[in-house]
Scaffold this motif. Structure first.
Motif, PDB file in Angstrom:
ATOM      1  N   GLY A 127      61.763  11.750   9.572  1.00 36.30           N
ATOM      2  CA  GLY A 127      61.339  10.639   8.734  1.00 36.30           C
ATOM      3  C   GLY A 127      59.912  10.203   8.997  1.00 36.30           C
ATOM      4  N   SER A 128      59.216  10.883   9.896  1.00 38.36           N
ATOM      5  CA  SER A 128      57.844  10.509  10.249  1.00 38.36           C
ATOM      6  C   SER A 128      56.856  11.517   9.690  1.00 38.36           C
ATOM      7  CB  SER A 128      57.691  10.449  11.766  1.00 38.36           C
ATOM      8  OG  SER A 128      56.334  10.250  12.115  1.00 38.36           O
ATOM      9  N   ARG A 129      55.736  11.009   9.159  1.00 39.70           N
ATOM     10  CA  ARG A 129      54.680  11.862   8.623  1.00 39.70           C
ATOM     11  C   ARG A 129      53.526  12.015   9.611  1.00 39.70           C
ATOM     12  NH1 ARG A 129      53.246  10.701   2.551  1.00 39.70           N
ATOM     13  NH2 ARG A 129      53.077  12.949   2.541  1.00 39.70           N
ATOM     14  N   ALA A 130      53.701  11.626  10.854  1.00 36.31           N
ATOM     15  CA  ALA A 130      52.643  11.752  11.856  1.00 36.31           C
ATOM     16  C   ALA A 130      52.262  13.224  12.023  1.00 36.31           C
ATOM     17  CB  ALA A 130      53.102  11.171  13.187  1.00 36.31           C
ATOM     18  N   ALA A 131      51.053  13.469  12.473  1.00 35.61           N
ATOM     19  CA  ALA A 131      50.511  14.828  12.583  1.00 35.61           C
ATOM     20  C   ALA A 131      51.384  15.734  13.449  1.00 35.61           C
ATOM     21  CB  ALA A 131      49.098  14.765  13.157  1.00 35.61           C
ATOM     22  N   VAL A 132      51.637  16.932  12.946  1.00 38.68           N
ATOM     23  CA  VAL A 132      52.481  17.894  13.652  1.00 38.68           C
ATOM     24  C   VAL A 132      51.777  18.438  14.891  1.00 38.68           C
ATOM     25  CG1 VAL A 132      53.625  20.140  13.471  1.00 38.68           C
ATOM     26  CG2 VAL A 132      53.780  18.511  11.600  1.00 38.68           C
ATOM     27  N   LEU A 133      50.470  18.687  14.809  1.00 41.03           N
ATOM     28  CA  LEU A 133      49.757  19.266  15.955  1.00 41.03           C
ATOM     29  C   LEU A 133      49.874  18.395  17.206  1.00 41.03           C
ATOM     30  CD1 LEU A 133      46.498  20.797  14.443  1.00 41.03           C
ATOM     31  CD2 LEU A 133      48.377  21.992  15.550  1.00 41.03           C
ATOM     32  N   SER A 134      49.815  17.100  17.045  1.00 39.46           N
ATOM     33  CA  SER A 134      49.916  16.207  18.213  1.00 39.46           C
ATOM     34  C   SER A 134      51.356  16.062  18.710  1.00 39.46           C
ATOM     35  CB  SER A 134      49.344  14.831  17.884  1.00 39.46           C
ATOM     36  OG  SER A 134      50.093  14.219  16.853  1.00 39.46           O
ATOM     37  N   ARG A 135      52.322  16.429  17.887  1.00 42.84           N
ATOM     38  CA  ARG A 135      53.743  16.299  18.250  1.00 42.84           C
ATOM     39  C   ARG A 135      54.364  17.633  18.662  1.00 42.84           C
ATOM     40  NH1 ARG A 135      55.823  13.669  12.859  1.00 42.84           N
ATOM     41  NH2 ARG A 135      57.779  13.406  13.971  1.00 42.84           N
ATOM     42  N   ARG A 136      53.620  18.721  18.458  1.00 48.98           N
ATOM     43  CA  ARG A 136      54.120  20.077  18.730  1.00 48.98           C
ATOM     44  C   ARG A 136      54.576  20.207  20.178  1.00 48.98           C
ATOM     45  NH1 ARG A 136      51.600  25.106  20.389  1.00 48.98           N
ATOM     46  NH2 ARG A 136      49.742  23.866  20.794  1.00 48.98           N
ATOM     47  N   GLY A 137      55.756  20.803  20.350  1.00 47.95           N
ATOM     48  CA  GLY A 137      56.297  21.016  21.684  1.00 47.95           C
ATOM     49  C   GLY A 137      57.113  19.856  22.223  1.00 47.95           C
ATOM     50  N   HIS A 138      57.158  18.758  21.495  1.00 55.65           N
ATOM     51  CA  HIS A 138      57.926  17.597  21.922  1.00 55.65           C
ATOM     52  C   HIS A 138      59.278  17.564  21.211  1.00 55.65           C
ATOM     53  CE1 HIS A 138      53.764  16.087  22.757  1.00 55.65           C
ATOM     54  NE2 HIS A 138      54.358  15.950  23.926  1.00 55.65           N
ATOM     55  N   VAL A 139      60.250  16.993  21.877  1.00 57.52           N
ATOM     56  CA  VAL A 139      61.560  16.791  21.274  1.00 57.52           C
ATOM     57  C   VAL A 139      61.655  15.335  20.841  1.00 57.52           C
ATOM     58  CG1 VAL A 139      64.060  16.819  21.653  1.00 57.52           C
ATOM     59  CG2 VAL A 139      62.622  18.598  22.680  1.00 57.52           C
ATOM     60  N   GLU A 140      61.965  15.135  19.572  1.00 61.79           N
ATOM     61  CA  GLU A 140      62.142  13.791  19.026  1.00 61.79           C
ATOM     62  C   GLU A 140      63.570  13.655  18.520  1.00 61.79           C
ATOM     63  OE1 GLU A 140      59.172  12.797  16.125  1.00 61.79           O
ATOM     64  OE2 GLU A 140      57.519  13.400  17.445  1.00 61.79           O
ATOM     65  N   THR A 141      63.963  12.443  18.259  1.00 61.74           N
ATOM     66  CA  THR A 141      65.303  12.186  17.734  1.00 61.74           C
ATOM     67  C   THR A 141      65.264  12.224  16.218  1.00 61.74           C
ATOM     68  OG1 THR A 141      65.806  10.812  19.630  1.00 61.74           O
ATOM     69  CG2 THR A 141      67.228  10.570  17.721  1.00 61.74           C
ATOM     70  N   GLY A 142      66.146  13.027  15.628  1.00 64.32           N
ATOM     71  CA  GLY A 142      66.221  13.141  14.184  1.00 64.32           C
ATOM     72  C   GLY A 142      66.929  11.953  13.562  1.00 64.32           C
ATOM     73  N   ARG A 143      66.919  11.901  12.264  1.00 69.18           N
ATOM     74  CA  ARG A 143      67.551  10.795  11.525  1.00 69.18           C
ATOM     75  C   ARG A 143      69.030  10.656  11.840  1.00 69.18           C
ATOM     76  NH1 ARG A 143      65.077  11.029   5.430  1.00 69.18           N
ATOM     77  NH2 ARG A 143      62.938  10.557   6.012  1.00 69.18           N
ATOM     78  N   GLY A 144      69.689  11.768  12.130  1.00 69.31           N
ATOM     79  CA  GLY A 144      71.116  11.734  12.439  1.00 69.31           C
ATOM     80  C   GLY A 144      71.404  11.657  13.926  1.00 69.31           C
ATOM     81  N   GLY A 145      70.371  11.470  14.740  1.00 68.61           N
ATOM     82  CA  GLY A 145      70.548  11.362  16.177  1.00 68.61           C
ATOM     83  C   GLY A 145      70.419  12.676  16.923  1.00 68.61           C
ATOM     84  N   GLU A 146      70.240  13.777  16.188  1.00 76.26           N
ATOM     85  CA  GLU A 146      70.123  15.088  16.822  1.00 76.26           C
ATOM     86  C   GLU A 146      68.719  15.287  17.411  1.00 76.26           C
ATOM     87  OE1 GLU A 146      68.549  15.207  12.820  1.00 76.26           O
ATOM     88  OE2 GLU A 146      70.529  14.628  13.497  1.00 76.26           O
ATOM     89  N   PRO A 147      68.601  16.029  18.512  1.00 78.69           N
ATOM     90  CA  PRO A 147      67.278  16.316  19.070  1.00 78.69           C
ATOM     91  C   PRO A 147      66.561  17.341  18.195  1.00 78.69           C
ATOM     92  CG  PRO A 147      68.977  17.344  20.403  1.00 78.69           C
ATOM     93  CD  PRO A 147      69.671  16.547  19.349  1.00 78.69           C
ATOM     94  N   VAL A 148      65.274  17.086  17.927  1.00 79.29           N
ATOM     95  CA  VAL A 148      64.470  17.949  17.062  1.00 79.29           C
ATOM     96  C   VAL A 148      63.236  18.400  17.835  1.00 79.29           C
ATOM     97  CG1 VAL A 148      63.148  18.078  14.917  1.00 79.29           C
ATOM     98  CG2 VAL A 148      65.249  16.722  14.992  1.00 79.29           C
TER      99      VAL A 148
END
Length: 62
Positions: free
Chosen positions: A24-45
């Motif tokens: 649900g976030s449009r933040a830059a992919v390059l700065s987020r690459r390699g990180h695990v975030e929580t998806g909308r359904g609670g799954e790790p992404v």
């Protein structure tokens, strides 16, 4: 949603469209690459670049 039925331990998001759809976030992919975030359904992404990104990079040897 298929993710709720499958209940994956990790989802790999390849590229900005997949990342936005899953987190649900449009933040830059390059700065987020390699990180695990929580998806909308609670799954790790796990966020990474789409493979086609590499094909569009200029060849430094040319």
């Amino acid at each position: 949603m298929e993710l709720a039925e499958v209940k994956p331990k990790l989802v790999l998001a390849m590229g900005a469209i997949a990342v936005e759809s899953l987190t649900g976030s449009r933040a830059a992919v390059l700065s987020r690459r390699g990180h695990v975030e929580t998806g909308r359904g609670g799954e790790p992404v796990l966020i990474t670049l789409h493979p086609s990104y590499l094909l569009r990079l200029p060849d430094p040897h040319l």
